[in-house]
Design an enzyme around this catalytic site. Sequence first.
Site, mmCIF file in Angstrom:
data_model
loop_
_atom_site.group_PDB
_atom_site.id
_atom_site.type_symbol
_atom_site.label_atom_id
_atom_site.label_comp_id
_atom_site.label_asym_id
_atom_site.label_seq_id
_atom_site.Cartn_x
_atom_site.Cartn_y
_atom_site.Cartn_z
ATOM 1 N N CYS A 72 0.835 -1.216 0.000
ATOM 2 C CA CYS A 72 0.000 0.000 0.000
ATOM 3 C C CYS A 72 0.863 1.256 0.000
ATOM 4 C CB CYS A 72 -0.937 -0.033 1.213
ATOM 5 S SG CYS A 72 -1.848 1.493 1.487
ATOM 6 N N CYS A 75 -0.149 3.992 2.530
ATOM 7 C CA CYS A 75 0.209 3.569 3.889
ATOM 8 C C CYS A 75 1.635 4.004 4.217
ATOM 9 C CB CYS A 75 0.098 2.052 4.039
ATOM 10 S SG CYS A 75 -1.561 1.374 3.807
#
Length: 310
Positions: A72, A75
């Site tokens: 991700c 993230c």
Amino acid sequence: MSDISPAALRGAVDLSSLRNRPQPPASGEAPAAPGGGAVSDVVLDVTDASFGEVLELSRTVPVVVDLWAEWCGPCKQLSPIIEKVTREQQGRVVLAKVDVDANPQIAQAFRAQSIPMVIALIAGQPVPMFTGAVPEEQVREVFARLLEVAAQNGVTGSVTPGEGGTAEPQEAPLPPLHAEAYQAIEDGDYARAIAAYEKALAENPRDEDAKAGLGQVRLLHRVQGLDLQKTREAAAAAPRDVQAQLAVADLDLAGGHVEDAFARLLDLFAELPAGERTPVRERLVEMFDLVGSADPRVAAARTRLASLLF
């Protein structure tokens, strides 16, 4: 930020399956979050097995849960910011990092549809913070609001990592008037709690905890004893009755229906003549403070209110 109140996700998120799971300790190592609130650091890597201990820790200190994954990209932008802001709190907040790929049960419990997703735990109850990457300034605003809500719910402890990788919770004593207000709330005496917070603000107008607490307890006082069905029926029968509409908006806000509360009062404000608008505007401003300026729903409602004023 979403509705940052412990009631916001109650009933919508079931964390019971994650409580009290056995965690096999690594040989010769202290667990990441031992029972009783001790932690190895203010930033923890948490698993499905250890999450029950994080829930217990949240009864002492607010815990921020960062749901992330290695693949991700957002993230990787957000997680370092959250960790930085957590460490700046000097033990008043603990960060629990959860790799959703390795810990699917936690992701399922929080119904994570996308990541990064950040939730807080206060006294074992989940409260939403934000989804997706957000700037550092907004992270700081949300953390500040989180600490206010935690204090309103009696979660005022802190942790201090010490030698051997442990941290003992240290309960911060409440100011006398705040303690009086909390006791009054526990007793169901909201009028006495309001008086205590008002006195605290008279002594220190910059007491943000007292200001936030006063707003919360005023809302509780207003909805105490209201019958939801009868209140809604009265408002439906008198769509321009200011007090009837304020009562329903209060019930909506207390129940976590923030957008419904804002929309009702903004629609009412638009229909009323200028001379009758003041109570509605004042209630909206009070609600904005309760939800928090970082919440996008507040920003949208403020924009609409401003357009109606000018």
